[in-house]
Design a protein around this motif. Structure first.
Motif, short mmCIF file in Angstrom:
data_model
loop_
_atom_site.label_atom_id
_atom_site.label_comp_id
_atom_site.label_asym_id
_atom_site.label_seq_id
_atom_site.Cartn_x
_atom_site.Cartn_y
_atom_site.Cartn_z
N GLU A 130 2.51 1.84 -3.49
CA GLU A 130 1.59 2.36 -4.50
C GLU A 130 1.30 3.84 -4.27
OE1 GLU A 130 -1.95 0.10 -5.06
OE2 GLU A 130 -0.90 -1.48 -6.14
N ALA A 131 1.32 4.26 -3.01
CA ALA A 131 1.11 5.69 -2.73
C ALA A 131 2.24 6.54 -3.29
CB ALA A 131 0.99 5.91 -1.22
N LEU B 136 -3.88 -6.14 -2.10
CA LEU B 136 -4.39 -4.83 -1.71
C LEU B 136 -4.10 -3.85 -2.84
CD1 LEU B 136 -3.25 -4.63 2.03
CD2 LEU B 136 -5.43 -5.43 1.11
N GLY B 137 -5.02 -2.91 -3.07
CA GLY B 137 -4.80 -1.93 -4.13
C GLY B 137 -4.70 -2.59 -5.49
N SER B 138 -3.69 -2.16 -6.25
CA SER B 138 -3.51 -2.67 -7.61
C SER B 138 -2.39 -3.69 -7.72
CB SER B 138 -3.22 -1.49 -8.56
OG SER B 138 -4.29 -0.56 -8.56
N VAL C 36 0.83 -1.21 0.00
CA VAL C 36 0.00 0.00 0.00
C VAL C 36 0.86 1.26 0.00
CG1 VAL C 36 -1.72 1.30 1.33
CG2 VAL C 36 -1.91 -1.18 1.13
#
Length: 512
Positions: free
Chosen positions: A262-263, A279-281, A259
């Motif tokens: 990706e941020a 989680l996320g992409s 996470v």
């Protein structure tokens, strides 16, 4: 505003969301549960309240205030029967009294002081040591203790466990438990607890810091400035946005790292031996080789088990992209550091960060040299290589959280017998014995997982009412907790002798 009024049919009037009620009547004890286990007068009645106290036949009793007994419904303080052959350092009771003493806990490796204070306030005698103990020191000193708290440097071997007949529980104030012989501990009735989640964020943030530092060569520039060298350059320095991070092991740390990465605009792929929801992409890949071929940064977050020891060697580094980066904050033995040094020296890898090593010093100070491995002198000469002294979880927040989680687990196991969170025991728990249950005792029976044990125990307890009982097994080890009522103090010793005399017995504790 007054409470909404009821309609003749017993239904309440509807209430507008823009005009909510300020008071909604809540029925008191609608199911008629006895006051001893319900309501505001029993705030401590969780399944294993911290305010219940016990001692085992393999430990000592603490003297505590009995003021809580005046409040109906709170958990009753428990003491324990100690058999005549239990090794007490000194007799603290008069003739004819139940043998009692004080439980002692040894905390090694500078475990968070808040944990030590918590255990002291709970009534334990706590010795706090800043360094790790060697096997010889443990064999010499640990037999005087009922519990021990360690981090990653102290090794609790089979030899140590055999030398400590009083030892009841081991607390690993860290994620890993590979420093403990878990099977031997279980076979001797020693429960082991750890903290699998509490430092996840700290490790994930360190990895992000290392990714940025490696991509910008920050440590090299800082060292040059300290040496009086001004070396402003952009060659070989990159933004991490748009780069691919490969995470090996998508557990608590790996998923949090995913996470965060990706941020920062990174693409995340991960490899794990079991299918896990991303989680996320993030995307899971089918093999370690695929991850190594695609990732610009590779970071390991795996335990040290036979399948992972040496998982990154010369062949794996050769599969990584030229100019990529490698990070290991997992366990030292999962990486061949000689092979890593070769990959860095050849220029195939652009940089690396290493926080864990196959062998580590037992205390802070000088000593990080080739005695710990022939790769050490090579690593110390390689540019854009971050070497840190196993600080992945070394933040104030993480150590406080770990201290709280593990010290609570130690206290609850010693006090009331619950094994929730144990890594080598079945997880068993019972609700509290309350102040109204004055003639109750709790049986905590660790035994071999074989047929007929429950039948034998229940036959022994047949003259009493079994109020509640829970048993579970894990491999060859089983654990039974049972509360029985209408037991006189004079009967405790006989019950203990009968249960512990069975060939299947590993450890029996009677809390009363």
């Amino acid at each position: 505003m007054s409470a909404p009024q009821s309609m003749p049919n017993g239904r309440r009037n509807s209430v507008s969301a823009s005009d909510p009620p300020q008071f909604i009547p809540i029925p008191v004890n609608p199911r008629g549960v006895p006051q001893s286990s319900y309501g505001p007068t029993s705030p401590t009645l969780s399944t294993s309240p911290r305010n219940t106290f016990s001692v085992s036949p393999g430990s000592h009793t603490r003297q505590r205030s009995l003021s809580s007994l005046a409040t109906p419904g709170v958990a009753r303080q428990l003491t324990a029967f100690l058999p005549a052959d239990y090794p007490l350092a000194e007799e603290e009771d008069g003739p004819g009294d139940k043998r009692q003493g004080k439980q002692r806990i040894l905390l090694l490796e500078n475990i968070n002081l808040d944990a030590a204070e918590y255990l002291k306030k709970a009534g334990f005698e706590v010795d706090h040591v800043t360094k790790a103990y060697s096997e010889e020191e443990l064999v010499a000193k640990l037999p005087a203790y009922d519990a021990v708290g360690i981090r990653s440097k102290t090794k609790i071997t089979a030899k140590v466990i055999d030398a400590c007949p009083k030892l009841l529980v081991i607390g690993c104030f860290c994620i890993g438990t590979n420093q403990v012989d878990l099977l031997k501990a279980a076979q001797r009735g020693v429960a082991v607890f750890n903290s699998p989640f509490s430092n996840s964020r700290s490790v994930a943030e360190l990895v992000i810091a290392e990714i940025i530092s490696l991509s910008r060569q920050l440590l090299d520039r800082s060292s040059e400035m300290r040496a009086g060298i001004w070396n402003k350059l952009s060659k070989g320095c990159w933004e991490i946005r748009g780069k691919t991070l490969g995470i090996v092991g998508y557990g608590h740390i790996g998923s949090q790292l995913s996470v965060l990465a990706e941020a920062f605009g990174m693409s995340v792929i991960y490899y794990d031996v079991i299918p896990l929801m991303p989680l996320g992409s993030a995307r899971q890949v089918d093999s370690l080789q695929e991850l190594l071929n695609r990732a610009d940064f590779v970071t390991l977050h795996v335990p040290e088990i036979p399948d992972t020891i040496g998982m990154m060697g010369a062949a794996e580094f050769a599969h990584m992209k030229k100019g990529s980066y490698f990070i290991n904050n997992a366990r030292g033995k999962v990486v061949d550091l000689d092979a890593l040094a070769s990959a860095l020296e050849s220029g195939h890898l652009a940089g690396a960060a290493v926080d864990v090593y196959p062998k580590e010093p037992g205390a802070n100070g000088p000593g990080f040299n080739d005695n710990l491995g022939p790769f050490i002198p090579r690593l110390r000469q390689i540019p854009n290589l971050i070497l840190t002294p196993h600080i992945g979880g070394s933040t104030e927040e993480a150590q406080r959280a770990i201290g709280s989680e593990v010290s609570t687990a130690l206290s609850r196991y010693l006090d009331v017998g619950t094994t929730l969170g144990a890594v080598n025991f079945p997880e068993v728990d019972l609700r509290a014995i309350t102040t109204q249950d004055e003639r109750h005792i709790r049986v905590c029976h660790v035994h071999k997982n074989e047929p007929g044990v429950l039948k034998r125990v229940n036959n022994i307890l047949a003259d009493h009412n079994i109020e509640k009982q829970f048993s579970d097994s894990k491999g060859d080890i089983a654990y039974l907790m049972a509360d029985i009522s209408d037991v006189g103090e004079e009967e405790v010793e006989n019950i203990y002798k009968q249960i512990s005399a069975a060939s299947s017995n590993i450890l029996t504790r009677l809390l009363y």
